[in-house]
Design a protein around this motif. Structure first.
Motif, PDB file in Angstrom:
ATOM      1  N   VAL A 166      -3.923 -10.146  -7.207  1.00 18.80           N
ATOM      2  CA  VAL A 166      -3.887  -9.986  -8.665  1.00 18.80           C
ATOM      3  C   VAL A 166      -3.922 -11.372  -9.286  1.00 18.80           C
ATOM      4  O   VAL A 166      -3.078 -12.217  -8.979  1.00 18.80           O
ATOM      5  CB  VAL A 166      -2.613  -9.237  -9.109  1.00 18.80           C
ATOM      6  CG1 VAL A 166      -2.501  -9.247 -10.629  1.00 18.80           C
ATOM      7  CG2 VAL A 166      -2.627  -7.810  -8.574  1.00 18.80           C
TER       8      VAL A 166
ATOM      9  N   TYR B 166      -0.188  -8.837  -3.835  1.00 18.53           N
ATOM     10  CA  TYR B 166       0.744  -7.724  -3.859  1.00 18.53           C
ATOM     11  C   TYR B 166       0.610  -6.921  -2.564  1.00 18.53           C
ATOM     12  O   TYR B 166      -0.503  -6.547  -2.169  1.00 18.53           O
ATOM     13  CB  TYR B 166       0.474  -6.836  -5.068  1.00 18.53           C
ATOM     14  CG  TYR B 166       1.019  -7.417  -6.353  1.00 18.53           C
ATOM     15  CD1 TYR B 166       0.424  -8.530  -6.943  1.00 18.53           C
ATOM     16  CD2 TYR B 166       2.149  -6.875  -6.966  1.00 18.53           C
ATOM     17  CE1 TYR B 166       0.938  -9.085  -8.106  1.00 18.53           C
ATOM     18  CE2 TYR B 166       2.665  -7.414  -8.132  1.00 18.53           C
ATOM     19  CZ  TYR B 166       2.049  -8.520  -8.698  1.00 18.53           C
ATOM     20  OH  TYR B 166       2.572  -9.070  -9.850  1.00 18.53           O
TER      21      TYR B 166
ATOM     22  N   LEU C 203      -2.373  -0.620  -9.104  1.00 16.74           N
ATOM     23  CA  LEU C 203      -2.517  -0.832  -7.671  1.00 16.74           C
ATOM     24  C   LEU C 203      -2.243   0.478  -6.944  1.00 16.74           C
ATOM     25  O   LEU C 203      -1.390   1.253  -7.366  1.00 16.74           O
ATOM     26  CB  LEU C 203      -1.551  -1.902  -7.181  1.00 16.74           C
ATOM     27  CG  LEU C 203      -1.616  -3.268  -7.884  1.00 16.74           C
ATOM     28  CD1 LEU C 203      -0.649  -4.231  -7.200  1.00 16.74           C
ATOM     29  CD2 LEU C 203      -3.014  -3.818  -7.908  1.00 16.74           C
TER      30      LEU C 203
ATOM     31  N   THR D 175      -3.270  -7.108  -1.761  1.00 13.21           N
ATOM     32  CA  THR D 175      -4.365  -7.108  -2.731  1.00 13.21           C
ATOM     33  C   THR D 175      -4.058  -8.169  -3.787  1.00 13.21           C
ATOM     34  O   THR D 175      -2.916  -8.290  -4.237  1.00 13.21           O
ATOM     35  CB  THR D 175      -4.553  -5.710  -3.358  1.00 13.21           C
ATOM     36  OG1 THR D 175      -5.720  -5.697  -4.186  1.00 13.21           O
ATOM     37  CG2 THR D 175      -3.342  -5.266  -4.163  1.00 13.21           C
TER      38      THR D 175
ATOM     39  N   TRP E 266       6.809  -2.138  -3.205  1.00 11.19           N
ATOM     40  CA  TRP E 266       5.808  -3.132  -3.585  1.00 11.19           C
ATOM     41  C   TRP E 266       6.472  -4.501  -3.623  1.00 11.19           C
ATOM     42  O   TRP E 266       7.548  -4.668  -4.207  1.00 11.19           O
ATOM     43  CB  TRP E 266       5.223  -2.820  -4.951  1.00 11.19           C
ATOM     44  CG  TRP E 266       4.224  -1.695  -4.962  1.00 11.19           C
ATOM     45  CD1 TRP E 266       4.447  -0.397  -5.313  1.00 11.19           C
ATOM     46  CD2 TRP E 266       2.841  -1.778  -4.604  1.00 11.19           C
ATOM     47  NE1 TRP E 266       3.290   0.329  -5.184  1.00 11.19           N
ATOM     48  CE2 TRP E 266       2.285  -0.492  -4.757  1.00 11.19           C
ATOM     49  CE3 TRP E 266       2.016  -2.819  -4.160  1.00 11.19           C
ATOM     50  CZ2 TRP E 266       0.950  -0.212  -4.490  1.00 11.19           C
ATOM     51  CZ3 TRP E 266       0.686  -2.539  -3.899  1.00 11.19           C
ATOM     52  CH2 TRP E 266       0.164  -1.251  -4.064  1.00 11.19           C
TER      53      TRP E 266
ATOM     54  N   GLU F 214      -3.817  -1.262   0.621  1.00  9.43           N
ATOM     55  CA  GLU F 214      -3.688  -1.483  -0.818  1.00  9.43           C
ATOM     56  C   GLU F 214      -5.061  -1.669  -1.445  1.00  9.43           C
ATOM     57  O   GLU F 214      -6.008  -2.127  -0.789  1.00  9.43           O
ATOM     58  CB  GLU F 214      -2.862  -2.747  -1.116  1.00  9.43           C
ATOM     59  CG  GLU F 214      -1.484  -2.776  -0.521  1.00  9.43           C
ATOM     60  CD  GLU F 214      -1.430  -3.603   0.748  1.00  9.43           C
ATOM     61  OE1 GLU F 214      -0.373  -4.164   1.065  1.00  9.43           O
ATOM     62  OE2 GLU F 214      -2.475  -3.686   1.442  1.00  9.43           O
ATOM     63  N   SER F 215      -5.137  -1.373  -2.725  1.00  9.56           N
ATOM     64  CA  SER F 215      -6.357  -1.624  -3.493  1.00  9.56           C
ATOM     65  C   SER F 215      -5.992  -1.736  -4.961  1.00  9.56           C
ATOM     66  O   SER F 215      -4.880  -1.381  -5.366  1.00  9.56           O
ATOM     67  CB  SER F 215      -7.384  -0.507  -3.288  1.00  9.56           C
ATOM     68  OG  SER F 215      -6.875   0.726  -3.750  1.00  9.56           O
ATOM     69  N   GLY F 216      -6.934  -2.245  -5.753  1.00 13.46           N
ATOM     70  CA  GLY F 216      -6.740  -2.311  -7.185  1.00 13.46           C
ATOM     71  C   GLY F 216      -6.528  -3.701  -7.740  1.00 13.46           C
ATOM     72  O   GLY F 216      -6.532  -3.892  -8.960  1.00 13.46           O
ATOM     73  N   GLY F 217      -6.327  -4.667  -6.874  1.00 17.55           N
ATOM     74  CA  GLY F 217      -6.162  -6.020  -7.357  1.00 17.55           C
ATOM     75  C   GLY F 217      -7.440  -6.531  -8.018  1.00 17.55           C
ATOM     76  O   GLY F 217      -8.542  -6.182  -7.618  1.00 17.55           O
TER      77      GLY F 217
ATOM     78  N   CYS G  95      -1.642   2.327  -2.973  1.00 17.12           N
ATOM     79  CA  CYS G  95      -1.233   2.109  -1.589  1.00 17.12           C
ATOM     80  C   CYS G  95      -1.331   3.437  -0.858  1.00 17.12           C
ATOM     81  O   CYS G  95      -0.558   4.357  -1.146  1.00 17.12           O
ATOM     82  CB  CYS G  95       0.189   1.568  -1.536  1.00 17.12           C
ATOM     83  SG  CYS G  95       0.888   1.474   0.132  1.00 17.12           S
TER      84      CYS G  95
END
Length: 124
Positions: free
Chosen positions: A120, A94, A20, A118, A36, A6-9, A22
């Protein structure tokens, strides 16, 4: 072995937006689903949304309907969670998860692989 990243948090203000991502790897089937989930401190993990890779049919928990949108790019084996109108109550770690059954569900036992999560954070 199925692996998820995962990324984007990030830290965002209330009312803001985050996406986010995945990325899933290590499987051969074209029929799977991505879910999710999130877990806030002191609370149990809860399902947020899921999507089938086959028909891209989404499913949402009631508390995110109209605010979050899930999507999937089958060419990249990547699922996204677009989160609009974020609220402080959305703050959590998340996680994305992978299911070989291709069904949209928020039951954790249907998923066989999980990412590391990740974070948030939503400021009021």
């Amino acid at each position: 072995e199925v692996q998820l990243v995962e990324s984007g948090g990030a830290l965002v203000q209330a009312g803001g937006y985050l996406r986010l991502s995945c990325v899933a790897s290590g499987f051969a089937t074209d029929d799977y689903s991505i879910g999710w989930f999130r877990q806030a401190p002191g609370k149990e993990r809860e399902g947020v949304s899921s999507i089938s890779s086959f028909d891209r049919r989404p499913y949402y928990a009631d508390f995110v309907k109209g605010r979050f949108t899930i999507s999937i790019d089958n060419r990249k084996n990547t699922a996204y969670l677009h989160m609009n109108s974020l609220e402080p109550e959305d703050a959590a770690v998340y996680y994305c998860a992978w299911s070989p059954y291709g069904i949209t569900t928020l039951q954790t036992y249907e998923y066989e692989a999980w990412g590391q999560g990740t974070l948030v954070t939503v400021s009021s």
